[in-house]
Design a protein around this motif. Structure first.
Motif, PDB file in Angstrom:
ATOM      1  N   ALA A 232       0.804  -1.219   0.000  1.00 31.81           N
ATOM      2  CA  ALA A 232       0.000   0.000   0.000  1.00 31.81           C
ATOM      3  C   ALA A 232       0.833   1.263   0.000  1.00 31.81           C
ATOM      4  O   ALA A 232       0.366   2.329  -0.425  1.00 31.81           O
ATOM      5  N   ALA A 233       2.072   1.195   0.465  1.00 33.62           N
ATOM      6  CA  ALA A 233       2.916   2.389   0.582  1.00 33.62           C
ATOM      7  C   ALA A 233       3.676   2.725  -0.693  1.00 33.62           C
ATOM      8  O   ALA A 233       4.133   3.858  -0.862  1.00 33.62           O
ATOM      9  N   LEU A 234       3.831   1.756  -1.602  1.00 34.89           N
ATOM     10  CA  LEU A 234       4.802   1.917  -2.681  1.00 34.89           C
ATOM     11  C   LEU A 234       4.432   3.047  -3.646  1.00 34.89           C
ATOM     12  O   LEU A 234       5.149   4.041  -3.773  1.00 34.89           O
ATOM     13  N   ALA A 235       3.343   2.879  -4.376  1.00 33.43           N
ATOM     14  CA  ALA A 235       3.016   3.852  -5.426  1.00 33.43           C
ATOM     15  C   ALA A 235       2.740   5.228  -4.847  1.00 33.43           C
ATOM     16  O   ALA A 235       3.199   6.236  -5.391  1.00 33.43           O
ATOM     17  N   GLN A 236       1.989   5.300  -3.753  1.00 31.89           N
ATOM     18  CA  GLN A 236       1.640   6.620  -3.220  1.00 31.89           C
ATOM     19  C   GLN A 236       2.874   7.362  -2.720  1.00 31.89           C
ATOM     20  O   GLN A 236       2.957   8.593  -2.861  1.00 31.89           O
ATOM     21  N   SER A 237       3.859   6.641  -2.171  1.00 33.27           N
ATOM     22  CA  SER A 237       5.083   7.308  -1.711  1.00 33.27           C
ATOM     23  C   SER A 237       5.893   7.828  -2.890  1.00 33.27           C
ATOM     24  O   SER A 237       6.429   8.947  -2.850  1.00 33.27           O
ATOM     25  N   LEU A 238       5.974   7.027  -3.948  1.00 27.79           N
ATOM     26  CA  LEU A 238       6.690   7.476  -5.149  1.00 27.79           C
ATOM     27  C   LEU A 238       6.009   8.681  -5.759  1.00 27.79           C
ATOM     28  O   LEU A 238       6.665   9.673  -6.118  1.00 27.79           O
ATOM     29  N   PHE A 239       4.673   8.633  -5.893  1.00 26.00           N
ATOM     30  CA  PHE A 239       3.942   9.746  -6.493  1.00 26.00           C
ATOM     31  C   PHE A 239       4.055  11.015  -5.653  1.00 26.00           C
ATOM     32  O   PHE A 239       4.145  12.118  -6.180  1.00 26.00           O
ATOM     33  N   LEU A 240       4.032  10.854  -4.333  1.00 27.85           N
ATOM     34  CA  LEU A 240       4.169  12.026  -3.467  1.00 27.85           C
ATOM     35  C   LEU A 240       5.535  12.673  -3.652  1.00 27.85           C
ATOM     36  O   LEU A 240       5.646  13.902  -3.762  1.00 27.85           O
ATOM     37  N   TYR A 241       6.571  11.866  -3.699  1.00 24.09           N
ATOM     38  CA  TYR A 241       7.930  12.392  -3.836  1.00 24.09           C
ATOM     39  C   TYR A 241       8.103  13.154  -5.151  1.00 24.09           C
ATOM     40  O   TYR A 241       8.565  14.298  -5.154  1.00 24.09           O
ATOM     41  N   VAL A 242       7.723  12.528  -6.261  1.00 26.90           N
ATOM     42  CA  VAL A 242       7.930  13.197  -7.548  1.00 26.90           C
ATOM     43  C   VAL A 242       6.978  14.377  -7.706  1.00 26.90           C
ATOM     44  O   VAL A 242       7.334  15.398  -8.308  1.00 26.90           O
ATOM     45  N   GLY A 243       5.761  14.261  -7.142  1.00 26.41           N
ATOM     46  CA  GLY A 243       4.832  15.379  -7.221  1.00 26.41           C
ATOM     47  C   GLY A 243       5.318  16.587  -6.461  1.00 26.41           C
ATOM     48  O   GLY A 243       5.125  17.727  -6.887  1.00 26.41           O
ATOM     49  N   ASN A 244       5.990  16.357  -5.343  1.00 29.96           N
ATOM     50  CA  ASN A 244       6.536  17.472  -4.561  1.00 29.96           C
ATOM     51  C   ASN A 244       7.678  18.174  -5.277  1.00 29.96           C
ATOM     52  O   ASN A 244       7.974  19.345  -4.988  1.00 29.96           O
ATOM     53  N   HIS A 245       8.357  17.467  -6.181  1.00 32.42           N
ATOM     54  CA  HIS A 245       9.482  18.059  -6.903  1.00 32.42           C
ATOM     55  C   HIS A 245       9.097  18.613  -8.272  1.00 32.42           C
ATOM     56  O   HIS A 245       9.927  19.245  -8.933  1.00 32.42           O
ATOM     57  N   ALA A 246       7.856  18.367  -8.704  1.00 29.79           N
ATOM     58  CA  ALA A 246       7.447  18.798 -10.044  1.00 29.79           C
ATOM     59  C   ALA A 246       6.709  20.134  -9.984  1.00 29.79           C
ATOM     60  O   ALA A 246       5.980  20.399  -9.025  1.00 29.79           O
ATOM     61  N   PRO A 247       6.900  21.006 -10.979  1.00 31.35           N
ATOM     62  CA  PRO A 247       6.101  22.230 -11.051  1.00 31.35           C
ATOM     63  C   PRO A 247       4.623  21.885 -11.179  1.00 31.35           C
ATOM     64  O   PRO A 247       4.262  20.823 -11.697  1.00 31.35           O
ATOM     65  N   ALA A 248       3.761  22.769 -10.702  1.00 32.61           N
ATOM     66  CA  ALA A 248       2.329  22.479 -10.687  1.00 32.61           C
ATOM     67  C   ALA A 248       1.786  22.156 -12.073  1.00 32.61           C
ATOM     68  O   ALA A 248       0.965  21.239 -12.230  1.00 32.61           O
ATOM     69  N   ASP A 249       2.255  22.879 -13.097  1.00 32.44           N
ATOM     70  CA  ASP A 249       1.697  22.657 -14.428  1.00 32.44           C
ATOM     71  C   ASP A 249       2.352  21.489 -15.155  1.00 32.44           C
ATOM     72  O   ASP A 249       2.049  21.234 -16.323  1.00 32.44           O
ATOM     73  N   ARG A 250       3.243  20.761 -14.492  1.00 32.33           N
ATOM     74  CA  ARG A 250       3.859  19.570 -15.090  1.00 32.33           C
ATOM     75  C   ARG A 250       3.628  18.327 -14.232  1.00 32.33           C
ATOM     76  O   ARG A 250       4.133  17.265 -14.532  1.00 32.33           O
ATOM     77  N   ARG A 251       2.804  18.469 -13.171  1.00 34.73           N
ATOM     78  CA  ARG A 251       2.695  17.378 -12.208  1.00 34.73           C
ATOM     79  C   ARG A 251       2.097  16.116 -12.814  1.00 34.73           C
ATOM     80  O   ARG A 251       2.575  15.012 -12.569  1.00 34.73           O
ATOM     81  N   SER A 252       1.051  16.241 -13.619  1.00 32.23           N
ATOM     82  CA  SER A 252       0.437  15.049 -14.213  1.00 32.23           C
ATOM     83  C   SER A 252       1.432  14.300 -15.089  1.00 32.23           C
ATOM     84  O   SER A 252       1.512  13.069 -15.047  1.00 32.23           O
ATOM     85  N   GLY A 253       2.184  15.033 -15.903  1.00 33.74           N
ATOM     86  CA  GLY A 253       3.157  14.389 -16.775  1.00 33.74           C
ATOM     87  C   GLY A 253       4.273  13.707 -16.002  1.00 33.74           C
ATOM     88  O   GLY A 253       4.687  12.597 -16.347  1.00 33.74           O
ATOM     89  N   ILE A 254       4.756  14.349 -14.936  1.00 33.53           N
ATOM     90  CA  ILE A 254       5.847  13.766 -14.150  1.00 33.53           C
ATOM     91  C   ILE A 254       5.360  12.551 -13.368  1.00 33.53           C
ATOM     92  O   ILE A 254       6.044  11.521 -13.295  1.00 33.53           O
ATOM     93  N   VAL A 255       4.163  12.649 -12.773  1.00 33.61           N
ATOM     94  CA  VAL A 255       3.589  11.489 -12.085  1.00 33.61           C
ATOM     95  C   VAL A 255       3.362  10.357 -13.079  1.00 33.61           C
ATOM     96  O   VAL A 255       3.602   9.183 -12.774  1.00 33.61           O
ATOM     97  N   GLY A 256       2.920  10.701 -14.297  1.00 27.07           N
ATOM     98  CA  GLY A 256       2.748   9.680 -15.329  1.00 27.07           C
ATOM     99  C   GLY A 256       4.054   9.000 -15.691  1.00 27.07           C
ATOM    100  O   GLY A 256       4.097   7.783 -15.897  1.00 27.07           O
ATOM    101  N   SER A 257       5.128   9.779 -15.758  1.00 23.84           N
ATOM    102  CA  SER A 257       6.437   9.190 -16.042  1.00 23.84           C
ATOM    103  C   SER A 257       6.872   8.255 -14.918  1.00 23.84           C
ATOM    104  O   SER A 257       7.391   7.165 -15.172  1.00 23.84           O
ATOM    105  N   ALA A 258       6.655   8.672 -13.672  1.00 24.00           N
ATOM    106  CA  ALA A 258       6.993   7.804 -12.535  1.00 24.00           C
ATOM    107  C   ALA A 258       6.187   6.517 -12.593  1.00 24.00           C
ATOM    108  O   ALA A 258       6.708   5.417 -12.373  1.00 24.00           O
ATOM    109  N   ASN A 259       4.908   6.645 -12.920  1.00 19.23           N
ATOM    110  CA  ASN A 259       4.051   5.466 -12.980  1.00 19.23           C
ATOM    111  C   ASN A 259       4.453   4.525 -14.109  1.00 19.23           C
ATOM    112  O   ASN A 259       4.265   3.311 -14.011  1.00 19.23           O
ATOM    113  N   SER A 260       5.030   5.072 -15.168  1.00 14.11           N
ATOM    114  CA  SER A 260       5.433   4.209 -16.286  1.00 14.11           C
ATOM    115  C   SER A 260       6.508   3.216 -15.853  1.00 14.11           C
ATOM    116  O   SER A 260       6.573   2.097 -16.384  1.00 14.11           O
TER     117      SER A 260
END
Length: 420
Positions: free
Chosen positions: A313-341
């Motif tokens: 339960a911790a894996l994906a949400q922790s990764l998404f939180l980390y990359v989302g915190n480092h991504a600009p607001a207008d690029r967050r979906s794309g960066i989270v998508g890259s992490a998810n890939s």
């Protein structure tokens, strides 16, 4: 958010209802032989993730432009089409076609994660993602129970068509009821602190992007690679009731994930170290997976599946939180998508290789390989976390030293002024 949660539940129920029983389902479609069954089952399990690996970054970029709400709607409509094709499938090829469509047009979880990650203040994003992933766990709990109970009957196709109808209704409800989250206010000069335009930000600009990409792929390789061979493992322990046992144990795993998802989110908010959380959870998954090769009774699998679900339960949400915190607001979906890939790459490769591995090695060794992959993920994530903490420590020390020099210089200046 209730609409978003409901959409994720419907999507994940449809995605996961066949996964734990896939070897039995492809047998029902006319496939014979252990290796052939495991290979077809592995391809069918991996197909959505394989398609999503390619499609998710694209859909993430589209979501940054047209809105995250419409990505949720698109994914639900894609689910409805895919479930219809799967319900009328008469062979494994048609089943895989439906699963590929499910992945290509799907991605409710990813769209919802980007949506949830953009809501609320920065210090509460972990909790928002935890609640979002509790919906994934709920669907993954319902799906295996329903699929395991109905395997071998015509009611399974009826259930798939019912999910298609629910997905259509949920898509309409989300289109009418969801509102785009308010984005963070960008810097007035349109640039980040390092002078880079937010539009130029890429996945590789996230700190420790490469080892985290490898950790994400390795963790999901181990977890999802276990699925097609887990049915074979349970069948060796309980030949007469393998189907119900597999469904029940899979449901236990996701029940643990459901109960712990929100807790991990709150922990990430309080602790502020999502990469370390990822590493600890991956280590727990490694222990749970390896131990499943050693037990001799299906009852002994229950605590191990609980541990696996708790840590997963911790894996994906922790990764998404980390990359989302480092991504600009207008690029967050794309960066989270890259992490998810990268998660999806492991999710695809694990089931695809499980069948060939099983043809060369016995099931105990193959399960050990999957556990080793989770262990590698833990090592990579924990090393990245230590490097991050070391860098932050050095930065804090440099700031403290600079402030101390400033205070010393100020004191000397006041002393000279006093002597005058």
């Amino acid at each position: 958010m209730p609409l978003l949660w409901l959409g994720q539940v419907v999507n994940t129920t449809g995605l996961m209802m066949l996964v734990p029983i896939m070897p039995f389902y492809v047998q029902q479609l006319g496939v014979d032989g252990t290796v052939a069954v495991q290979s077809w089952a592995g391809v069918a399990i991996a197909a959505p993730a394989l398609a999503l690996t390619v499609a998710t970054p694209l859909w993430g970029k589209v979501g940054d432009r047209v809105g995250r709400k419409w990505m949720v709607v698109r994914a639900l409509i894609g689910l409805a089409l895919a479930m219809t094709i799967m319900a009328i499938a008469t062979g494994p090829v048609m089943l895989i076609a439906g699963r590929l469509l499910q992945g290509t047009l799907g991605g409710v979880v990813e769209a919802a994660a980007a949506f949830a990650g953009a809501t609320g203040p920065r210090g509460k994003r972990g909790s928002a993602l935890g609640k979002s992933f509790s919906a994934t766990a709920t669907g993954s709990l319902i799906g295996p129970i329903a699929g395991g109970a109905l395997i071998g009957s015509s009611a399974l196709a009826v259930l798939m068509l019912s999910i298609a109808v629910l997905a259509t209704v949920a898509a309409i409800a989300c289109a009418l009821g969801l509102r785009e989250p308010a984005e963070e206010v960008p810097n007035t000069d349109g640039r980040e602190k390092d002078g880079r335009s937010p539009s130029a930000f890429r996945w590789r600009d996230v700190p420790h992007a490469r080892p985290l990409a490898a950790a994400a792929a390795a963790a999901y390789f181990g977890i999802y690679g276990l699925i097609p061979i887990f049915a074979e493992r349970v069948q060796t322990l309980e030949p007469d009731r393998a189907g119900p046992w597999v469904g029940t144990l899979q449901a236990i795993t996701w029940g643990a994930a459901l109960c712990s998802s929100a807790w991990w989110g709150r922990r990430n908010d309080r602790w502020g170290r999502p990469v370390s959380t990822f590493g600890v959870a991956a280590a727990g998954c490694a222990i749970a997976v390896v131990a499943q090769a050693l037990v001799s009774d299906p009852i002994a699998l229950i605590p191990l599946r609980l541990l696996q679900g708790l840590c997963f339960a911790a894996l994906a949400q922790s990764l998404f939180l980390y990359v989302g915190n480092h991504a600009p607001a207008d690029r967050r979906s794309g960066i989270v998508g890259s992490a998810n890939s990268f998660l999806l790459a492991g999710q695809s490769a694990g089931p695809l290789l499980a069948g060939p591995f099983l043809a060369l090695l016995n099931v105990t060794v193959v399960i050990g390989v999957m556990g080793l992959a989770c262990g590698i993920a833990a090592a990579l994530a924990l090393r990245s976390s230590r490097l991050t903490e070391s860098r932050l420590g050095k930065t804090a020390e440099a700031i403290h030293s600079h402030q101390a020099r400033g205070r010393t210089a100020g004191g000397r200046l006041r002393l000279r002024e006093g002597t005058r």
